[in-house]
Design an enzyme around this catalytic site. Structure first.
Site, PDB file in Angstrom:
ATOM      1  N   ASP A  10      36.083   0.077 -46.050  1.00 37.13           N
ATOM      2  CA  ASP A  10      36.089   1.523 -46.134  1.00 37.13           C
ATOM      3  C   ASP A  10      37.006   1.907 -47.307  1.00 37.13           C
ATOM      4  O   ASP A  10      37.749   1.068 -47.822  1.00 37.13           O
ATOM      5  CB  ASP A  10      36.598   2.097 -44.809  1.00 37.13           C
ATOM      6  CG  ASP A  10      36.730   3.592 -44.832  1.00 37.13           C
ATOM      7  OD1 ASP A  10      35.781   4.267 -45.244  1.00 37.13           O
ATOM      8  OD2 ASP A  10      37.802   4.094 -44.444  1.00 37.13           O
ATOM      9  N   ASP A  12      38.613   5.750 -47.985  1.00 39.47           N
ATOM     10  CA  ASP A  12      39.648   6.711 -47.584  1.00 39.47           C
ATOM     11  C   ASP A  12      40.334   6.275 -46.298  1.00 39.47           C
ATOM     12  O   ASP A  12      39.672   6.037 -45.284  1.00 39.47           O
ATOM     13  CB  ASP A  12      39.028   8.093 -47.371  1.00 39.47           C
ATOM     14  CG  ASP A  12      38.417   8.657 -48.638  1.00 39.47           C
ATOM     15  OD1 ASP A  12      39.159   8.837 -49.612  1.00 39.47           O
ATOM     16  OD2 ASP A  12      37.199   8.912 -48.647  1.00 39.47           O
ATOM     17  N   ASP A 177      39.789   1.945 -41.090  1.00 38.12           N
ATOM     18  CA  ASP A 177      40.856   2.601 -40.331  1.00 38.12           C
ATOM     19  C   ASP A 177      40.332   3.526 -39.248  1.00 38.12           C
ATOM     20  O   ASP A 177      41.117   4.089 -38.483  1.00 38.12           O
ATOM     21  CB  ASP A 177      41.718   3.431 -41.284  1.00 38.12           C
ATOM     22  CG  ASP A 177      40.904   4.554 -41.917  1.00 38.12           C
ATOM     23  OD1 ASP A 177      39.925   4.234 -42.619  1.00 38.12           O
ATOM     24  OD2 ASP A 177      41.226   5.738 -41.702  1.00 38.12           O
TER      25      ASP A 177
END
Length: 227
Positions: A10, A12, A177
């Protein structure tokens, strides 16, 4: 256990903390339209589902998008153009690369792993960010939130990345995250690493049951040493 050959990341909240720039772009858009603005800490809980959803949350003033905003497609479309224009001006102004990210990615690549990037951020912003942080040649494929019709937590972006990298899902690990990353990995039948920092709507990433949980980005190297 099937060997790990490929890692998908990922962007961001995983590689970069982009909230300062996203919050600025969102607030500039809201202010331009005479609407309330929000603190960076509030916006931090709205990131993760792409630009349009972030804007809809800003217009709703909540993580939950109001029925009124959800029904106003043309209005949201108009403001989305404004938001993207604001973000384009400041995409790397205040964002920062998380500690250990650059060296860990280089180490993984030099160790023979194939790396891909799968984000819900619009594709146009990916390359400028990678260039800014000297990550141009790290990823074999980049998949944005508008590359396909589907976004994470749908499995399609991950499977598309696998196809482009000639990798099988069982040999891949998704690193992120957010629960969107973990849910997408499960839907794609691949393992996942959940990072405890970043943006996950205030939830413990462990609740989404990734295969492994890491507190720091460079902990990924320790996971791979033992698996």
């Amino acid at each position: 256990m099937t060997a790990i050959t490929t890692l998908l990341f990922d962007l961001d909240g995983t590689l970069i903390d982009s909230v300062p720039d996203l919050a600025l772009a969102l607030n500039n858009t809201l202010q331009d339209n005479g609407l309330p603005t929000y603190s960076e800490s509030t916006v931090r809980n709205w990131v993760g589902n792409g630009a349009r959803v972030l804007l809809q949350r800003g217009l709703s003033g909540s993580t939950k998008i109001s029925d009124n905003i959800a029904a106003q497609n043309s209005y949201v479309d108009t403001l989305l153009v404004q938001f993207l224009a604001h973000y384009n001006k400041t995409v790397c102004s205040a964002s920062t690369l998380y500690d250990g990210v650059h060296q860990t990615l280089i180490t993984l690549k030099e160790s023979g792993y194939t790396l891909g990037l799968v984000t819900n951020k619009p594709q146009d912003f990916i390359q400028p960010i990678l260039t800014h942080y000297l990550l141009d040649n790290v990823f074999g494929v980049t998949v944005g939130g508008d590359t396909l019709k589907q976004k994470k937590p749908d499995a399609a972006p991950l499977l598309y990345a696998c196809e482009k990298l000639n990798a099988e899902p069982q040999n891949c690990v998704m690193v992120g995250d957010s629960k969107n990353d973990i849910l997408a990995a499960k839907a794609a039948n691949m393992r996942s690493i959940g990072l405890t920092y970043g943006y996950n709507y205030g939830e413990d990433i462990g609740l989404s049951e990734p295969r492994w949980v890491c507190n720091h980005f460079n902990d990924i190297l320790d996971v791979l040493k033992t698996n």
